[in-house]
Design an enzyme around this catalytic site. Structure first.
Site: not given
Length: 993
Positions: A672, A675, A678, A680, A694, A807
């Site tokens: 779905i 990143g 890796g 998700v 993840k 972040d």
């Protein structure tokens, strides 16, 4: 020698004169020091008013100082002077003749000490619109006061209401918009018979408004809004015949307007909106001077009195969200310079009153969701002042007067869900301010005029479900501001214009259910913000452009066309599994319900491309051989690459699944998201529970890129390991409802799996900046802001060692099925070591959210998270991205907001246009908090603990049981005010620049 008889007679008076002269001179010199101490206390102020405050100058010549006939300080007048600091009341109250202290609308802070009790000569005290804290001290000794203004100054605790018994000379009392402890309506106020101004809005009053209020017969202004007052409006309120303004909005008042209410013969502004009032409004017919009537969001019923059409001063009328029936008075608004009407969400019927814009001053016509019939009166086509027309969801019909399309100041034209017919007139070219055009669900027909492309301000075009035909104008690419185009459900034919690829602001395109043909323009794949693309149910042909692969789409639908060739690999993911159905000429190696692709299924053009690539590959064979060792372990296909026996599972919560259930679900069908470190996956367990997993690659074999140097690979590997360790270290020990749950980790030699709760509503970024935007109204946004703030507060202050997220951004705030937020993605997080200070030295974060201290130091602490969260709050209020060209030259939302903070009007313009008018002032409260959070100096930013407190105080006025704001709630909530929250918002904003 004997004394001169004259001297004997005159010496005693002369001595007396000299004695008193010396006392006065001594008093004058004695008043210099308190003023110099005041100047010193306010030395950080951004003002030049103190340039005259020097020892060599007479205090009577100081700027802002007024002296009495004896040369003693009588008044300190320094309102709106950007004063900043803590007031030294011990020095100020040494000025024994001080009668007026006016320091309102500044940036003063700290507490007001009990030294204020020594200012016994004060008659006028104005310290409203500041940033004080703590309680207000006892005021009993200030018995000479006739003017007292402390509103919107940050006071808390219990107010000394009993001290008002001594202040019998008060004529002006303004205490609203403070954080006082909850208390009943202060009966002490009822004894202040000289009052002409009483402002107690938003100061935590509960219970009934007592009888006896009618004894304050000198009142011209009475404001009790935004409290928790209940019960009926007192019957004796009709005695206040001098009352000019009455504001009771956002309480829990019940019952009907009391008999005798019509006796308020001087009343011009009446606002009782957002209560639970009921019955009819027949008493209003007698208010001959009424200029503004705001009764929206109540339970009033019956017909509007015909006499309302005879009120010659009425210019503002808001009755939306009630149960009114029958027609509106025919003469409504025909006498004065009528400003706006909002009677949406009622059961009104009959025609639209024809003359509300007779004088050409009308701004808004809002009649949404009623039963109005007939057409739009012809003379509205001449109403050039109109900025908003919204008549959606009625039974209106006929052809729209041609002049309506070209009104020069019209920003929103919403005619959807009616029975209108006819074309869009060509004079739409004159609509230079038109931003939103909503015509859906009518019977409009004909071709779109080419001149529509010259209405350069258009941002949203919604023409769904009509009978438009012909081609989409080829010049549509001229609409550079267009971000939403919905032409679905019509009879458009011809090709999709290539120029559509020039509409660089587009976020969603829906051209489905038409008769469009030809190829999909490759230019659509170059639209930088496109998130929604629906071209289904047309006659489109050719191949799917590879350029679409570069888009970050949340919805793609190309079904039921005549497309051919291979579905681009980047689009062959599970969320788009149904997006290509009904195209028998398509093939895909990833979707099992499509035929597999063979060499013959590609076009000649693509075959030539493959041959060229093969030849080019042969020429660089030596390079490929050199890289062979570094890529031979790469995972070409995730399916089947995870071996259960090589994994180690560590649980952090009670688990209802096994290691194998997770590993077996890591397949391309469940992918779905992707990143930098890796992928998700969404995993649905046998028991129906949904999880998000993840997959973080640690070894370089997981890199889907070309060979890199060994040092680069080592750096990437170390970063990913550190990211994984930070995520696990943080979330394995955190337990908070607003922080994402980590269930377990599953590790192997070359990669790690982190198993989280699945949050179906995605990220806050998606909801604000994609097609889901309209679902998130202000009350939902407020709850998201508060929940996320509580999550960060817990990380900073509530979980043993402080956790710095580093972040914080809207894409790292995830939302569950009930829109409750979770702070997520702790790959950059750092736990502050005990005794090790509160700094971390690694530059981290995302552009647009990074605190400015990064420019001069690599040391950041919790206040850097606060800055980033302030940017998120700005996103929530404005709907803008942190960085985008629309916000001006800097492209930076913080600088943009700073440049716009000049007046109430400019502040309201900052609020997302999808937020209903009635809630925009509440949104500005949160904007103020965001501005505090984004102060340039970290020391000036509040802690997250304080941010949570401020957000709790900024809860939207009135009931909060509506989860999602209705789009049709667009009622103007404008009020005529000289004090209160509006003025506070104009003057009490700390600028971040």
């Amino acid at each position: 020698m004997s004394a001169d008889p004259f001297l004997q007679q005159r010496l005693p008076p002369l001595v007396v004169f000299l004695f008193f002269f010396s006392l006065i001179s001594f008093s004058k010199s004695d008043e210099l020091q308190p003023l110099l101490k005041l100047k010193l206390a306010l030395q950080d102020s951004n003002t030049n008013v103190f340039s005259s405050w020097t020892q060599g100058n007479s205090v009577c010549n100081f700027t802002g100082i007024v002296c009495n006939s004896n040369g003693l300080v009588k008044e300190i007048n320094l309102p709106k002077q950007n004063l900043r600091g803590i007031l030294p009341f011990d020095s100020i109250c040494m000025l024994g003749s001080l009668e007026k202290l006016s320091l309102g609308s500044n940036f003063l802070y700290g507490t007001i000490t009990r030294d204020l009790e020594n200012c016994t000569s004060l008659q006028d005290l104005d310290m409203g619109h500041n940033s004080f804290s703590g309680e207000v001290p006892d005021l009993s000794s200030l018995w000479r006061l006739n003017f007292l203004s402390l509103n919107d100054s940050g006071f808390s605790g219990s107010f000394p209401w009993r001290s008002l018994e001594n202040l019998t000379s008060l004529t002006f009392l303004s205490l609203g918009d403070n954080f006082f402890q909850t208390s009943p309506f202060p009966v002490e106020v009822l004894k202040l018979e000289n009052l002409y101004w009483l402002y107690l809005s938003n100061c935590s009053l509960v219970g009934r408004i007592p009888e006896g209020l009618g004894n304050l017969t000198r009142l011209i202004n009475l404001e009790l809004s935004c409290n928790q007052l209940s019960g009926e409006i007192p019957a004796d309120i009709g005695k206040l015949k001098n009352l000019w303004q009455l504001e009771l909005y956002s309480n829990f008042l019940t019952g009907e307007l009391p008999a005798g209410f019509g006796n308020l013969s001087s009343l011009e502004n009446f606002d009782a909106s957002r209560n639970k009032l009921q019955g009819n409004i027949s008493e209003v017919r007698y208010l001959a001077k009424l200029a503004s009537l705001q009764l929206f969001e109540n339970q009033f019923a019956g017909e509007v009195p015909e006499e309302l059409g005879e009120l010659r001063n009425l210019v503002k009328l808001s009755l939306y969200t009630n149960k009114f029936t029958g027609p509106l008075p025919e003469k409504l608004g025909s006498w004065a310079d009528f400003d706006y009407i909002d009677v949406s969400e009622n059961f009104f019927s009959g025609p639209i009153p024809p003359d509300m814009c007779r004088n050409g001053k009308m701004d808004k016509l809002l009649l949404l969701q009623n039963r109005f019939t007939g057409g739009i009166p012809e003379n509205y086509a001449n109403c050039s002042s109109l900025t908003r027309i919204r008549v959606t969801n009625n039974s209106l019909s006929g052809v729209i007067p041609a002049g309506i399309w070209g009104l020069p100041n019209l920003a929103l034209l919403d005619l959807s869900v009616n029975h209108f017919e006819g074309p869009v007139a060509s004079n739409i070219v004159k609509a230079k301010s038109l931003a939103q055009l909503f015509l859906s669900n009518n019977s409009f027909s004909g071709e779109l005029p080419v001149t529509m492309s010259e209405a350069s301000s258009l941002v949203s075009i919604q023409l769904s479900s009509n009978q438009f035909s012909g081609q989409i104008p080829a010049t549509i690419g001229g609409l550079k501001n267009l971000n939403s185009l919905h032409l679905d459900g019509n009879m458009f034919s011809g090709v999709i214009p290539d120029s559509l690829g020039s509409c660089v602001s587009l976020t969603d395109i829906n051209l489905s259910d038409n008769s469009l043909s030809g190829n999909i323009p490759a230019g659509l794949g170059h639209l930088p913000t496109l998130n929604f693309l629906d071209l289904s149910n047309n006659n489109l042909s050719g191949e799917i452009p590879n350029s679409l692969s570069s888009l970050s789409l949340s919805l793609l639908d190309l079904s039921n066309n005549q497309l051919i060739g291979q579905i681009p690999e980047a689009l062959s993911i599970q969320p788009f599994s149904d997006s290509f159905d009904g195209n028998p000429g398509l093939c895909s190696p990833n979707f099992k319900h499509f035929q597999p692709c063979s060499s013959g299924s590609r076009t000649t053009k693509h075959l030539r491309t493959l041959i060229f690539c093969f030849i080019a590959g042969a020429l660089v064979l030596l390079v490929l051989l050199a890289c062979f060792l570094c890529v031979k372990l790469r995972h070409n296909n995730l399916d089947g690459s995870l071996k259960p026996n090589s994994w180690d599972m560590k649980p952090y919560r009670v688990l209802s699944f096994t290691e194998n259930e997770i590993i077996n679900a890591i397949t391309s069908e469940n992918l779905i998201g992707k990143g930098g470190s890796g992928n998700v996956y969404k995993v649905i367990l046998a028991n129906g529970k949904e999880l998000a997993v993840k997959h973080i690659w640690i070894s370089d074999s997981g890199d889907q890129k070309n060979c890199q140097s060994s040092s680069a690979m080592l750096t990437k590997r170390n970063f990913r390991s550190a990211e994984y360790e930070a995520e696990v270290a943080t979330l394995s020990s955190v337990r908070h409802v607003n922080v994402v749950k980590l269930y377990c980790s599953i590790t192997s030699e070359d990669s790690h799996l982190l198993v989280y709760e699945y949050l179906p509503n995605g990220s806050l970024w998606d909801c604000l900046h994609t097609c889901k935007k309209m679902e998130v109204g202000w009350k939902v946004r407020y709850e998201i802001a508060l929940g996320a703030a509580r999550g960060l507060e817990y990380l900073h202050h509530g979980c043993g060692r402080s956790v710095i997220h580093r972040d914080v951004k809207s894409s790292n705030i995830l939302l569950d099925g009930n829109w409750k937020p979770r702070i997520a993605d702790f790959g950059l997080a750092k736990m502050v070591q005990a005794g090790g200070g509160d700094w971390t030295h690694v530059v981290a974060g995302t552009v647009g959210y990074i605190a400015p201290e990064y420019a001069y130091t690599d040391k950041v602490n919790e206040k850097s998270d606060v800055y980033s969260f302030g940017v998120v709050l700005m996103e929530l209020v404005t709907g803008k991205r942190p960085i985008e060209p629309e916000v001006g030259e800097s492209g930076d939302i913080v600088s943009w907001i700073c440049s716009k903070m000049h007046s109430k009007e400019s502040l309201l313009d900052l609020v997302d246009s999808t937020i209903s008018e009635a809630l925009k002032e509440d949104a500005i409260k949160v904007l103020r908090i965001a501005i505090h959070c984004t102060a340039k100096l970290p020391s000036l930013r509040p802690s997250m603990m304080v941010v949570v407190q401020m957000l709790e105080e900024a809860e939207p006025c009135g009931p909060t049981d509506i989860v999602v704001d209705k789009e049709c709630q667009d009622g103007s909530n404008e009020r005529v005010k000289n004090t209160g929250s509006i003025r506070a918002l104009e003057t009490q904003i700390d600028r971040p620049c």
